[in-house]
Design a protein around this motif. Sequence first.
Motif, short mmCIF file in Angstrom:
data_model
loop_
_atom_site.label_atom_id
_atom_site.label_comp_id
_atom_site.label_asym_id
_atom_site.label_seq_id
_atom_site.Cartn_x
_atom_site.Cartn_y
_atom_site.Cartn_z
N GLN A 37 5.22 8.70 25.67
CA GLN A 37 4.61 8.01 26.48
C GLN A 37 3.55 6.85 25.83
OE1 GLN A 37 2.88 11.24 28.79
NE2 GLN A 37 4.28 11.01 30.31
N ALA A 38 2.99 7.38 24.71
CA ALA A 38 2.08 6.44 23.86
C ALA A 38 2.81 5.43 23.18
CB ALA A 38 1.30 7.43 22.69
N ILE A 39 3.98 5.70 22.80
CA ILE A 39 4.85 4.55 22.38
C ILE A 39 5.00 3.57 23.36
CG2 ILE A 39 7.04 3.99 21.40
CD1 ILE A 39 6.92 6.69 19.80
N GLU A 40 5.55 3.89 24.64
CA GLU A 40 5.76 2.80 25.61
C GLU A 40 4.52 2.17 25.94
OE1 GLU A 40 7.92 4.35 29.00
OE2 GLU A 40 9.73 4.47 28.24
N ALA A 41 3.22 2.64 25.85
CA ALA A 41 2.02 2.21 26.24
C ALA A 41 1.68 1.57 25.05
CB ALA A 41 1.14 3.28 26.39
N GLY A 42 2.32 1.25 24.04
CA GLY A 42 2.06 0.26 22.83
C GLY A 42 1.80 0.89 21.58
N ARG A 43 1.60 2.05 21.45
CA ARG A 43 1.40 2.91 20.14
C ARG A 43 2.36 2.24 19.24
NH1 ARG A 43 0.77 9.06 19.02
NH2 ARG A 43 2.94 8.70 18.56
N HIS A 44 1.98 2.21 17.86
CA HIS A 44 3.07 1.95 16.71
C HIS A 44 3.76 3.10 16.50
CE1 HIS A 44 3.71 -0.58 12.89
NE2 HIS A 44 4.87 0.08 13.33
N PRO A 45 4.90 3.29 16.45
CA PRO A 45 5.89 4.52 16.21
C PRO A 45 5.91 4.20 14.41
CG PRO A 45 7.59 3.25 17.13
CD PRO A 45 5.89 2.35 17.36
N THR A 46 6.24 5.64 13.94
CA THR A 46 6.72 5.44 12.54
C THR A 46 8.21 4.90 12.47
OG1 THR A 46 7.41 7.83 12.52
CG2 THR A 46 5.24 7.53 11.91
N PRO A 47 8.66 4.48 11.40
CA PRO A 47 10.14 4.13 11.15
C PRO A 47 11.08 5.51 11.68
CG PRO A 47 8.96 3.31 9.56
CD PRO A 47 8.07 4.30 10.28
N LYS A 48 10.80 6.65 11.13
CA LYS A 48 11.74 7.67 11.58
C LYS A 48 11.58 8.00 12.88
CE LYS A 48 12.35 12.41 10.61
NZ LYS A 48 11.75 13.78 9.75
N THR A 49 10.52 7.79 13.80
CA THR A 49 10.52 8.21 15.19
C THR A 49 11.13 6.88 15.82
OG1 THR A 49 8.51 9.09 14.94
CG2 THR A 49 9.09 8.33 17.18
N LEU A 50 11.01 5.67 15.36
CA LEU A 50 11.80 4.54 15.99
C LEU A 50 13.13 4.53 15.93
CD1 LEU A 50 10.78 1.79 17.43
CD2 LEU A 50 11.07 0.58 15.11
N GLN A 51 13.71 5.19 14.97
CA GLN A 51 15.10 5.26 14.77
C GLN A 51 15.46 6.39 15.52
OE1 GLN A 51 17.09 3.52 12.87
NE2 GLN A 51 19.09 4.90 13.07
N ALA A 52 14.81 7.52 15.86
CA ALA A 52 15.10 8.47 16.70
C ALA A 52 15.23 8.01 18.20
CB ALA A 52 13.95 9.92 16.51
N ILE A 53 14.28 7.34 18.57
CA ILE A 53 14.32 6.73 19.96
C ILE A 53 15.59 5.91 20.09
CG2 ILE A 53 12.97 5.14 21.37
CD1 ILE A 53 10.20 6.27 20.33
N ALA A 54 15.62 5.19 18.87
CA ALA A 54 16.88 4.26 19.27
C ALA A 54 18.31 4.96 19.42
CB ALA A 54 16.94 3.29 18.11
N THR A 55 18.37 5.87 18.77
CA THR A 55 19.65 6.64 18.93
C THR A 55 19.58 7.57 20.33
OG1 THR A 55 19.62 7.19 16.40
CG2 THR A 55 20.85 8.91 17.95
N ALA A 56 18.23 8.07 20.48
CA ALA A 56 18.29 8.78 21.86
C ALA A 56 18.50 7.86 23.07
CB ALA A 56 16.65 9.23 22.19
N LEU A 57 18.31 6.57 23.21
CA LEU A 57 18.68 5.44 23.96
C LEU A 57 19.96 4.85 23.92
CD1 LEU A 57 15.34 3.68 24.42
CD2 LEU A 57 16.24 5.29 26.07
N GLY A 58 20.72 5.35 22.89
CA GLY A 58 22.08 4.77 22.40
C GLY A 58 22.07 3.48 22.29
N LEU A 59 21.16 2.61 21.49
CA LEU A 59 20.61 1.42 21.36
C LEU A 59 21.75 0.78 20.55
CD1 LEU A 59 16.99 0.60 21.02
CD2 LEU A 59 18.70 0.74 23.06
N ASP A 60 22.45 -0.23 20.43
CA ASP A 60 23.65 -0.94 19.53
C ASP A 60 22.87 -1.67 18.52
OD1 ASP A 60 22.86 -3.16 20.58
OD2 ASP A 60 24.89 -3.68 21.38
N LEU A 61 23.41 -2.04 17.53
CA LEU A 61 22.68 -2.72 16.51
C LEU A 61 22.00 -4.22 16.89
CD1 LEU A 61 25.32 -2.82 13.56
CD2 LEU A 61 23.53 -1.41 13.82
N ALA A 62 22.47 -4.89 17.93
CA ALA A 62 21.41 -5.93 18.47
C ALA A 62 20.13 -5.43 18.99
CB ALA A 62 22.19 -6.71 19.32
N CYS A 63 20.03 -4.32 19.50
CA CYS A 63 18.90 -3.76 20.47
C CYS A 63 18.15 -3.29 19.37
CB CYS A 63 19.52 -2.89 21.23
SG CYS A 63 19.84 -3.41 23.09
N ARG A 64 18.52 -2.56 18.26
CA ARG A 64 17.86 -2.22 17.13
C ARG A 64 17.05 -3.21 16.34
NH1 ARG A 64 19.50 3.67 15.45
NH2 ARG A 64 21.09 4.40 17.34
#
Length: 247
Positions: A37-64
């Motif tokens: 929730q904090a990330i959607e509100a604008g908090r800066h995620p770590t690269p590892k967390t960002l990668q995990a969220i991208a995988t969770a949402l099924g983002l393709d390379l363009a979205c990533r």
Amino acid sequence: MTHKAAAGAWLARVRRAAGLTQTDTAWRAGITVRAYQAIEAGRHPTPKTLQAIATALGLDLACRRHLDRLIHPPRTAPAPPPTEHLRQLLAHINAPAWVVDPAWTVLAASRSAPVMPANLALWAIDAAAKFDDWHRVSADLVARTRSTLSWYETPGEPVPAVIAAVRAASHAAELAWSAGHVADVPHREVLAFEGRPLTLHWATLGNDPSARLVVVTGADPRHASGGTRSPATQTAAPCPPSPATAP
């Protein structure tokens, strides 16, 4: 809106389009609901967390790539090459061709290019009835224009203004925007304009979309029915997958 806030807002659009709650996404990413929730509100995620969220949402390379750029814009503002350099480039193209900026404003045109308004996106809106597949054209236009926003700290007012105009002119474009669709790779596609199949070729000149090349040629006879994308174009399809722009 800051880029971090824009990244959070975009993630929220993508998540909702995927039919996921914040709890679903947090669980898939292996983080707490409060952290997500904090990330959607604008908090800066770590690269590892960002990668995990991208995988969770099924983002393709363009979205990533888009998400990474939203958090860390590669450029301060668009900086197109000098007009004379663009004219020299277009002098060697014997087909209708234009170089456009991130907002689709024409920076230079080839000798074969017909006389057109100063902005290709706004021209396309005016000519919407002439496209056999306007809903797909407009949705792709929004996805490609959105991808330019993440490149710059200050993309300028024309880019959001063009996006708003296309969204207002097409329900499919509005759906694509709401779902967070992004497309950012060079490609070619066949579409029908006034019943005639044409091939559009798109490419970025340089390392960012400050200047993009658009070339129109006759359609490959193998794809003469229109509305067909080449294998190279498949990677340019908006993300994430959604039925919003399906025929």
